[in-house]
Write an enzyme that holds these catalytic residues in place. Structure first.
Site, PDB file in Angstrom:
ATOM      1  CG  ASP A 106      78.334  36.981  69.307  1.00 49.30           C
ATOM      2  OD1 ASP A 106      78.784  36.219  70.191  1.00 49.30           O
ATOM      3  OD2 ASP A 106      78.153  36.626  68.135  1.00 49.30           O
ATOM      4  CG  PHE A 151      81.844  33.428  59.034  1.00 51.63           C
ATOM      5  CD1 PHE A 151      81.741  34.796  59.192  1.00 51.63           C
ATOM      6  CD2 PHE A 151      80.915  32.800  58.214  1.00 51.63           C
ATOM      7  CE1 PHE A 151      80.760  35.540  58.548  1.00 51.63           C
ATOM      8  CE2 PHE A 151      79.922  33.525  57.558  1.00 51.63           C
ATOM      9  CZ  PHE A 151      79.847  34.895  57.723  1.00 51.63           C
ATOM     10  CG  HIS A 204      70.541  24.425  61.436  1.00 53.71           C
ATOM     11  ND1 HIS A 204      69.199  24.694  61.222  1.00 53.71           N
ATOM     12  CD2 HIS A 204      71.117  25.631  61.721  1.00 53.71           C
ATOM     13  CE1 HIS A 204      68.989  26.000  61.366  1.00 53.71           C
ATOM     14  NE2 HIS A 204      70.128  26.592  61.663  1.00 53.71           N
ATOM     15  CB  SER A 235      66.617  22.893  59.532  1.00 50.41           C
ATOM     16  OG  SER A 235      67.773  22.548  60.257  1.00 50.41           O
ATOM     17  CD  GLU A 247      71.206  30.112  61.452  1.00 46.88           C
ATOM     18  OE1 GLU A 247      71.134  29.127  62.209  1.00 46.88           O
ATOM     19  OE2 GLU A 247      72.071  31.001  61.564  1.00 46.88           O
TER      20      GLU A 247
HETATM   21  C1  LIG Z   1      72.879  27.631  66.196  1.00 45.89           C
HETATM   22  C2  LIG Z   1      73.271  29.046  66.535  1.00 45.89           C
HETATM   23  C3  LIG Z   1      72.417  30.095  66.227  1.00 45.89           C
HETATM   24  C4  LIG Z   1      72.763  31.415  66.538  1.00 45.89           C
HETATM   25  N1  LIG Z   1      71.901  32.435  66.196  1.00 45.89           N
HETATM   26  C5  LIG Z   1      72.201  33.709  66.529  1.00 45.89           C
HETATM   27  C6  LIG Z   1      71.299  34.778  66.234  1.00 45.89           C
HETATM   28  O1  LIG Z   1      70.241  34.577  65.648  1.00 45.89           O
HETATM   29  N2  LIG Z   1      71.647  36.035  66.600  1.00 45.89           N
HETATM   30  C7  LIG Z   1      72.823  36.296  67.267  1.00 45.89           C
HETATM   31  O2  LIG Z   1      73.087  37.470  67.586  1.00 45.89           O
HETATM   32  N3  LIG Z   1      73.695  35.316  67.564  1.00 45.89           N
HETATM   33  C8  LIG Z   1      73.410  34.024  67.224  1.00 45.89           C
HETATM   34  N4  LIG Z   1      74.284  33.013  67.538  1.00 45.89           N
HETATM   35  C9  LIG Z   1      75.559  33.352  68.189  1.00 45.89           C
HETATM   36  C10 LIG Z   1      75.417  33.391  69.736  1.00 45.89           C
HETATM   37  O3  LIG Z   1      74.546  34.412  70.122  1.00 45.89           O
HETATM   38  C11 LIG Z   1      76.822  33.634  70.303  1.00 45.89           C
HETATM   39  O4  LIG Z   1      77.628  32.512  70.079  1.00 45.89           O
HETATM   40  C12 LIG Z   1      76.880  34.088  71.772  1.00 45.89           C
HETATM   41  O5  LIG Z   1      78.207  34.535  72.020  1.00 45.89           O
HETATM   42  C13 LIG Z   1      76.556  33.009  72.781  1.00 45.89           C
HETATM   43  O6  LIG Z   1      75.234  32.681  72.763  1.00 45.89           O
HETATM   44  P1  LIG Z   1      74.682  31.477  73.683  1.00 45.89           P
HETATM   45  O7  LIG Z   1      73.228  31.431  73.542  1.00 45.89           O
HETATM   46  O8  LIG Z   1      75.440  30.237  73.457  1.00 45.89           O
HETATM   47  O9  LIG Z   1      75.084  32.093  75.135  1.00 45.89           O
HETATM   48  P2  LIG Z   1      75.251  31.473  76.563  1.00 45.89           P
HETATM   49  O10 LIG Z   1      74.667  30.113  76.647  1.00 45.89           O
HETATM   50  O11 LIG Z   1      74.764  32.475  77.517  1.00 45.89           O
HETATM   51  O12 LIG Z   1      76.843  31.282  76.675  1.00 45.89           O
HETATM   52  C14 LIG Z   1      77.730  32.380  76.595  1.00 45.89           C
HETATM   53  C15 LIG Z   1      78.979  32.108  77.459  1.00 45.89           C
HETATM   54  O13 LIG Z   1      78.591  32.083  78.831  1.00 45.89           O
HETATM   55  C16 LIG Z   1      78.802  30.796  79.423  1.00 45.89           C
HETATM   56  N5  LIG Z   1      77.568  30.504  80.166  1.00 45.89           N
HETATM   57  C17 LIG Z   1      76.396  29.992  79.688  1.00 45.89           C
HETATM   58  N6  LIG Z   1      75.462  29.926  80.649  1.00 45.89           N
HETATM   59  C18 LIG Z   1      76.037  30.430  81.763  1.00 45.89           C
HETATM   60  C19 LIG Z   1      75.565  30.649  83.090  1.00 45.89           C
HETATM   61  N7  LIG Z   1      74.314  30.331  83.443  1.00 45.89           N
HETATM   62  N8  LIG Z   1      76.427  31.218  83.980  1.00 45.89           N
HETATM   63  C20 LIG Z   1      77.694  31.562  83.634  1.00 45.89           C
HETATM   64  N9  LIG Z   1      78.209  31.359  82.397  1.00 45.89           N
HETATM   65  C21 LIG Z   1      77.381  30.810  81.470  1.00 45.89           C
HETATM   66  C22 LIG Z   1      79.037  29.837  78.282  1.00 45.89           C
HETATM   67  O14 LIG Z   1      79.934  28.778  78.631  1.00 45.89           O
HETATM   68  C23 LIG Z   1      79.613  30.738  77.211  1.00 45.89           C
HETATM   69  O15 LIG Z   1      81.001  30.896  77.359  1.00 45.89           O
HETATM   70  C24 LIG Z   1      73.988  31.685  67.204  1.00 45.89           C
HETATM   71  C25 LIG Z   1      74.860  30.628  67.507  1.00 45.89           C
HETATM   72  C26 LIG Z   1      74.511  29.327  67.179  1.00 45.89           C
HETATM   73  C27 LIG Z   1      75.475  28.212  67.495  1.00 45.89           C
END
Ligand SMILES: Cc1cc2nc3c(=O)[nH]c(=O)nc-3n(C[C@H](O)[C@H](O)[C@H](O)COP(=O)(O)OP(=O)(O)OC[C@H]3O[C@@H](n4cnc5c(N)ncnc54)[C@H](O)[C@@H]3O)c2cc1C
Length: 293
Positions: free
Chosen positions: A108, A217, A267, A14, A16
């Site tokens: 973020d 990055f 990916h 895939s 991105e």
């Molecule tokens: C494949 C991929 C695609 C991405 N695409 C984008 C994009 O399109 N746009 C963008 O802006 N960013 C994107 N990101 C970056 C991502 O948004 C950041 O890395 C962000 O800081 C964390 O997102 P997450 O969904 O992992 O967050 P979460 O899962 O919420 O995690 C964030 C932090 O909180 C902790 N955590 C998770 N769940 C909980 C909970 N229930 N209670 C307490 N703590 C918790 C985790 O350990 C982590 O330290 C992408 C990253 C990846 C790997």
């Protein structure tokens, strides 16, 4: 088609993309997508911006890829700067346009901010967004994971606990953050399996395009630059085409090792450029993903 069903029959490759800053950049993204179509991607994804008009471009490119290019798509969606109702509205639009897959992310914190703060009435974590999606829609859903740990996590064990929660809340599969040492991926998968996570974990691969960019990055993502890559990045610091060619060779070797080890798919973080990924796939000759002449 849901990507979980693709994963049941093949090891998807895939690509991105990210949305451009202005609407006049959309044709160039679609052109790159068109160039990469000769490698028969199983799906493509489009990232979700921090705010503003690029979010509409994410939807537009996703719909165009699905309708016109005829490629399966996965829309990225984050919790940044939107209430639950607003996010629900995005999901409804995606659903109405026939998009079947999303990757549910937190996003973020805005540049300069130390921590993520949801808007009032917004979601705090990807786990909350996942819960909402599964309760209200029938999308196939992915989530992000971090082989070297998420930058905000206190430790790897706690981080894994939340990855498990993402899967328990409905993530069909996981895509990793970029990494340049495959050992981090293999270790992560081992730890994930030990933690009871059984879904496919797809490595995300970012070919080096230029030295400065990779240093930026990796600094942001907390990913290690292995010593041999570090030397190469120095060597090609002022030579962009040399860095790009080195990046093709480095990523080809990286993906070859991953693929031979049986990863469930790959990916590619394409960064809207077709050159490197095309050359990597030419090098690799993955069945079903040869260049179609
Ligand atoms: C494949 C991929 C695609 C991405 N695409 C984008 C994009 O399109 N746009 C963008 O802006 N960013 C994107 N990101 C970056 C991502 O948004 C950041 O890395 C962000 O800081 C964390 O997102 P997450 O969904 O992992 O967050 P979460 O899962 O919420 O995690 C964030 C932090 O909180 C902790 N955590 C998770 N769940 C909980 C909970 N229930 N209670 C307490 N703590 C918790 C985790 O350990 C982590 O330290 C992408 C990253 C990846 C790997």
């Amino acid at each position: 088609m849901k990507i979980k069903d693709i994963l049941a029959t093949t090891r998807p490759v895939s690509f991105e993309f990210f949305p451009p800053r202005a609407a006049d950049g959309i044709p160039a993204v679609l052109e790159t997508l068109d160039e990469l179509k000769v490698f028969c991607p199983d799906y493509v994804s489009v990232t979700y911006g921090a705010g503003g008009s690029t979010r509409a471009f994410t939807e537009e490119i996703t719909f165009e890829a699905k309708r016109k290019a005829g490629v399966e798509v996965m829309a990225h969606l984050t919790c940044v700067g939107q209430t639950k109702e607003e996010i629900h509205g995005v999901l409804e639009r995606l659903n109405a346009e026939g998009v079947e897959n999303i990757i549910a992310l937190r996003g973020d914190p805005p540049r300069g901010a130390m921590e993520f703060v949801p808007v009032e009435g917004g979601f705090q974590h990807a786990t909350d967004l996942l819960e909402h999606v599964k309760a209200n829609f029938d999308f196939g859903v992915a989530a992000a994971c971090y082989p070297e740990g998420h930058t905000e996590s206190v430790d790897l064990v706690t981080d894994m606990k939340f990855v498990k929660q993402k899967v328990d809340n409905g993530a069909d599969f996981l895509i990793t953050q970029l990494f340049y040492d495959n050992r981090h991926y293999f270790d992560f998968v081992e730890r994930a399996r030990a933690a009871g996570i059984e879904v496919p974990i797809i490595p995300g691969v970012l070919p080096v395009l230029n030295s400065g960019q990779v240093r930026r990055f990796t600094a942001l993502s907390g990913s290690e630059i292995p010593p041999e890559l570090d030397k190469l990045l120095d060597k090609y610091a002022d030579n962009e085409s040399g860095a790009r060619d080195m990046g093709v060779e480095y990523a080809s070797a990286q993906v070859r090792e991953l693929w031979d080890a049986g990863v469930p798919g790959v990916h590619f973080y394409v960064l809207n450029r077709s050159y490197s990924v095309s050359r990597i796939l030419d090098n690799l000759t993955i069945p079903g993903h040869h260049r179609l002449d």
